[in-house]
Design an enzyme around this catalytic site. Structure first.
Site, mmCIF file in Angstrom:
data_model
loop_
_atom_site.group_PDB
_atom_site.id
_atom_site.type_symbol
_atom_site.label_atom_id
_atom_site.label_comp_id
_atom_site.label_asym_id
_atom_site.label_seq_id
_atom_site.Cartn_x
_atom_site.Cartn_y
_atom_site.Cartn_z
ATOM 1 C CG HIS A 1 -32.497 -40.341 66.853
ATOM 2 N ND1 HIS A 1 -31.750 -39.880 67.904
ATOM 3 C CD2 HIS A 1 -33.485 -41.096 67.384
ATOM 4 C CE1 HIS A 1 -32.262 -40.355 69.027
ATOM 5 N NE2 HIS A 1 -33.309 -41.088 68.742
ATOM 6 C CG ASP B 1 -40.195 -45.689 66.188
ATOM 7 O OD1 ASP B 1 -40.304 -46.711 66.882
ATOM 8 O OD2 ASP B 1 -40.165 -44.545 66.655
HETATM 9 N N1 CMC Z 1 -37.923 -36.279 56.795
HETATM 10 C C1 CMC Z 1 -37.530 -35.175 56.114
HETATM 11 N N2 CMC Z 1 -36.735 -34.209 56.641
HETATM 12 C C2 CMC Z 1 -36.343 -34.351 57.904
HETATM 13 C C3 CMC Z 1 -36.720 -35.472 58.675
HETATM 14 C C4 CMC Z 1 -37.532 -36.451 58.077
HETATM 15 N N3 CMC Z 1 -37.929 -37.528 58.764
HETATM 16 N N4 CMC Z 1 -36.174 -35.359 59.922
HETATM 17 C C5 CMC Z 1 -35.503 -34.208 59.929
HETATM 18 N N5 CMC Z 1 -35.594 -33.605 58.705
HETATM 19 C C6 CMC Z 1 -34.938 -32.339 58.312
HETATM 20 C C7 CMC Z 1 -35.667 -31.148 58.912
HETATM 21 O O1 CMC Z 1 -36.647 -30.626 58.045
HETATM 22 C C8 CMC Z 1 -34.526 -30.168 59.133
HETATM 23 O O2 CMC Z 1 -34.237 -29.557 57.888
HETATM 24 P P1 CMC Z 1 -33.704 -28.030 57.856
HETATM 25 O O3 CMC Z 1 -32.400 -28.048 58.587
HETATM 26 O O4 CMC Z 1 -33.586 -27.736 56.396
HETATM 27 O O5 CMC Z 1 -34.755 -27.213 58.548
HETATM 28 C C9 CMC Z 1 -33.336 -31.078 59.480
HETATM 29 O O6 CMC Z 1 -33.632 -32.356 58.879
HETATM 30 C C10 CMC Z 1 -33.120 -31.253 60.973
HETATM 31 O O7 CMC Z 1 -34.366 -31.685 61.544
HETATM 32 P P2 CMC Z 1 -34.885 -31.229 62.983
HETATM 33 O O8 CMC Z 1 -36.353 -31.434 63.035
HETATM 34 O O9 CMC Z 1 -34.341 -29.881 63.302
HETATM 35 O O10 CMC Z 1 -34.133 -32.300 63.894
HETATM 36 P P3 CMC Z 1 -34.551 -32.739 65.331
HETATM 37 O O11 CMC Z 1 -33.336 -33.317 65.952
HETATM 38 O O12 CMC Z 1 -35.232 -31.624 66.038
HETATM 39 O O13 CMC Z 1 -35.653 -33.882 65.073
HETATM 40 C C11 CMC Z 1 -36.756 -35.949 64.783
HETATM 41 C C12 CMC Z 1 -35.453 -35.240 65.203
HETATM 42 C C13 CMC Z 1 -36.640 -37.431 65.129
HETATM 43 C C14 CMC Z 1 -37.923 -35.366 65.578
HETATM 44 C C15 CMC Z 1 -36.985 -35.739 63.281
HETATM 45 O O14 CMC Z 1 -35.929 -36.312 62.538
HETATM 46 C C16 CMC Z 1 -38.317 -36.324 62.800
HETATM 47 O O15 CMC Z 1 -39.357 -35.643 62.886
HETATM 48 N N6 CMC Z 1 -38.316 -37.609 62.285
HETATM 49 C C17 CMC Z 1 -39.560 -38.273 61.899
HETATM 50 C C18 CMC Z 1 -40.243 -38.812 63.143
HETATM 51 C C19 CMC Z 1 -39.552 -40.043 63.698
HETATM 52 O O16 CMC Z 1 -39.202 -40.973 62.990
HETATM 53 N N7 CMC Z 1 -39.391 -40.059 65.041
HETATM 54 C C20 CMC Z 1 -38.837 -41.209 65.776
HETATM 55 C C21 CMC Z 1 -37.521 -40.903 66.412
HETATM 56 S S1 CMC Z 1 -36.689 -42.367 67.032
HETATM 57 C C22 CMC Z 1 -37.740 -43.014 68.237
HETATM 58 C C23 CMC Z 1 -38.077 -42.069 69.341
HETATM 59 O O17 CMC Z 1 -37.303 -41.197 69.710
HETATM 60 O O18 CMC Z 1 -39.155 -42.219 69.904
#
Ligand code: CMC
Length: 431
Positions: free
Chosen positions: A308, A366
Site C-alpha cells: 500500500h 483486498d
Molecule cells: N508484490 C511484490 N512487490 C511489491 C508489491 C507487491 N504486491 N507492491 C510493491 N512491491 C515492491 C515494488 O516492486 C517496489 O520495489 P522496488 O523498490 O525494489 O522497486 C516497492 O515494493 C515499492 O512499490 P511501489 O510500486 O513503488 O509502491 P507504490 O506505493 O507506488 O504502490 C501499490 C502501492 C498498492 C500500487 C503496490 O503495492 C501494488 O501494486 N500492490 C498490488 C496491488 C494491490 O493490492 N492494490 C490494492 C491497494 S489497497 C486498495 C486500493 O487502494 O484500492
C-alpha cells in the site's frame, strides 16, 4: 489548518525563499509552495504525488506507520464493529455521528431514492451481455447526468445534496442491474423494507420465480465490506473525482471518472486480481514459486492484495476483513476453503520473507475481501463494482467538501518537460 509560524528556507543559487509551514491536526507538517513559481520561477517535481498534499480535508485521516484509519476521528475498527454503513455515510458527509432522529431521516431519504429512472433499463440494454460490470457502471453512472438534470447545478447547495443522496442510493441499484444484465436475469427493483446491504443482496440474488430470504449474518458481512471501503483519504480515484470536479463538471460525470480510476488492478481492481491469483496458485505447495516471481525484478508479477502506498505496518481494514472471512465461511459451512488456506499461508510466508519485510509490504483490504464475496455467491467481476458502490459515499463527501471550499480552483499540475524544443515543420517528401 494552523499556521505554526514555522517556515522552510529554499535556497536556489544565491537566492533564498521563505516557505510557510502549516501544521495539521494530525500527520506531518506541510510546506506551502503555492507561491513558489510566482516568486522563484521553479516548479516542484512529484510524480505519483508521494510527498504532495493536494488539498486540505477534515474527513479521513490515515497514519500509515501506525496502521490507523480514522473517519471524522473515529477508528475504522470501532465503526466496523459498532456502527453500520449508512451511519458511517452520514458521519462522512456531515462530520458528526447522527442522533437517532437524524439517522432515521437520513435512512428514509436514501431509501426513497433507490429506484432508477425507468428509461435507464433501456440504456442498460445497449450494452453487450458479456460487458464487465465496471464498464457498464462507468457508462450508466455517467449517464445519470442525462436522467437527473435537476441535480446537476453544482452552485446550488440543495441540488448538490440531492445529487449526493441519489448517488449513494442508486449506485447499488445500478451495480446490481449490471450484474443481472450480465447473467441474463431480469432486473430486480429495490425494496424499501430492507436495509441497505440486504436490499443490495436481494437485488443481486433474488429472481421472480421464487422467494429469496436474505441471511442477516450475510447482510451484516456485506454491510461491513461497504463500511471498510467507504472512504480512504486522497487515493487515486478520490483525487480523480476532485480533479474532474475542479473544472465544474457535474457530480455524476465526476463519480463516473472515479469509478473508471478505481477499476485498475493497482487500486480497486486488486480484489478481483487477488482472488484470481489465489485460484491460480491453487495449493499451498505452489506458494514459494509465486513468492519467487513477486521478488523477481524481471517478472512483472506482483502479489495482488499486498502493499500500500500509505500503510507501511498493517492495513487496519485487512484485520477486520480477515476475521469476517472466517465468520462468513463458518456460517456458510464452507470448511477448508482452498483459497482461504492459500491466502493464510501466503500471508504467513510473505510476512516472514525479508523482501516483503524490508519493503514493508503487508496484506491490504483486498486480500481477504474477495474470499468473502465469492463465498456469498458473487462472481469475481462483481468485486470491483461492490468496492465502487461502497466508495461512492467517500467520493461524494470529498466532492461536497471541495465544492464548498472557497479556495477551490481548477486542478492544473505542471510538468518537467523533456521533449524536443522548438523546431521547424518538415514537409513529408523531405522526411
Ligand atoms: N508484490 C511484490 N512487490 C511489491 C508489491 C507487491 N504486491 N507492491 C510493491 N512491491 C515492491 C515494488 O516492486 C517496489 O520495489 P522496488 O523498490 O525494489 O522497486 C516497492 O515494493 C515499492 O512499490 P511501489 O510500486 O513503488 O509502491 P507504490 O506505493 O507506488 O504502490 C501499490 C502501492 C498498492 C500500487 C503496490 O503495492 C501494488 O501494486 N500492490 C498490488 C496491488 C494491490 O493490492 N492494490 C490494492 C491497494 S489497497 C486498495 C486500493 O487502494 O484500492
Amino acid at each position: 489548518m494552523t499556521d505554526t509560524k514555522k517556515s522552510a528556507t529554499l535556497t536556489i543559487g544565491e537566492d533564498s525563499y521563505e516557505l510557510p509551514i502549516f501544521s495539521p491536526t494530525a500527520g506531518p507538517d506541510v510546506v506551502d509552495i503555492r507561491k513558489l513559481y510566482g516568486t522563484a520561477g521553479v516548479f516542484t517535481y512529484d510524480p505519483g504525488f508521494t510527498s504532495t498534499a493536494s488539498c486540505d480535508s477534515t474527513i479521513t485521516f490515515i497514519d500509515g506507520d501506525a496502521g490507523i484509519l480514522l473517519h471524522r476521528g473515529y477508528p475504522i475498527d470501532q465503526l466496523a464493529e459498532k456502527s453500520h454503513y449508512l451511519e458511517v455515510c452520514y458521519l462522512l458527509m456531515n462530520g458528526e455521528l447522527p442522533s437517532a432522529a437524524e439517522l432515521e431521516d437520513f435512512e428514509t431519504r436514501i431509501t426513497r431514492h433507490t429506484m432508477v429512472h425507468e428509461q435507464m433499463h433501456n440504456f442498460f440494454r445497449g450494452f453487450r451481455r458479456d460487458a464487465h460490470p465496471m464498464a457498464t457502471m462507468v457508462g450508466v453512472v455517467g449517464a445519470m447526468s442525462a436522467f437527473y438534470h435537476d441535480s446537476t447545478d453544482i452552485n446550488d447547495e440543495w441540488q448538490r445534496e440531492v445529487a449526493a443522496m441519489r448517488l449513494i442510493a442508486k449506485v447499488p441499484t445500478i451495480a446490481a442491474m449490471a450484474y443481472k444484465y450480465s447473467i441474463g436475469q431480469p432486473f430486480v427493483y429495490p425494496r424499501n423494507d430492507l436495509d441497505y446491504a440486504s436490499n443490495f443482496l436481494h437485488m443481486c440474488f433474488s429472481v421472480p420465480a421464487e422467494e429469496y430470504h436474505v441471511d442477516p449474518i450475510l447482510a451484516r458481512a456485506m454491510d461491513r465490506i461497504f463500511t471498510l471501503h467507504a472512504d480512504h483519504e486522497q487515493n487515486a480515484s478520490t483525487s480523480t473525482v476532485r480533479l474532474a470536479s475542479s473544472s465544474g463538471a457535474n457530480p455524476f460525470a465526476c463519480i463516473a471518472a472515479g469509478i473508471a480510476c478505481l477499476w485498475g488492478p493497482a487500486h480497486g481492481g486488486a480484489n478481483q486480481a487477488c482472488l484470481e491469483m489465489l485460484g491460480e496458485i491453487g495449493s499451498v505447495d505452489r506458494i514459494p514459486e509465486f513468492i519467487a516471481r513477486a521478488k523477481d525484478k524481471n517478472d512483472p508479477f506482483r502479489l495482488m492484495g499486498f502493499g500500500h502506498r500509505v500503510y507501511k505496518n498493517f492495513d487496519p481494514r485487512a484485520t477486520v476483513m480477515k476475521k469476517s472471512a472466517d465468520e462468513v465461511l463458518d456460517l456458510l459451512g464452507i470448511e477448508n476453503n482452498p483459497k482461504l488456506q492459500v491466502a493464510k499461508e501466503l500471508e504467513h510466508q510473505a510476512l516472514n520473507d525479508p523482501y516483503f519485510a524490508e519493503k514493508k509490504l503487508f496484506p491490504n483490504v483486498d486480500f481477504y475481501s474477495g474470499i468473502i464475496l465469492e463465498a456469498m455467491g458473487f462472481p469475481t467481476s462483481m468485486f470491483t463494482p461492490i468496492f465502487a458502490l461502497s466508495r461512492t459515499v467517500g467520493w461524494v463527501s470529498q466532492w461536497k467538501e471541495m465544492i464548498a471550499d472557497p479556495q477551490n480552483k481548477i486542478g492544473r499540475p505542471r510538468q518537467l518537460y523533456l521533449g524536443e524544443t522548438l523546431r521547424d515543420y518538415v514537409d513529408i517528401e523531405k522526411r
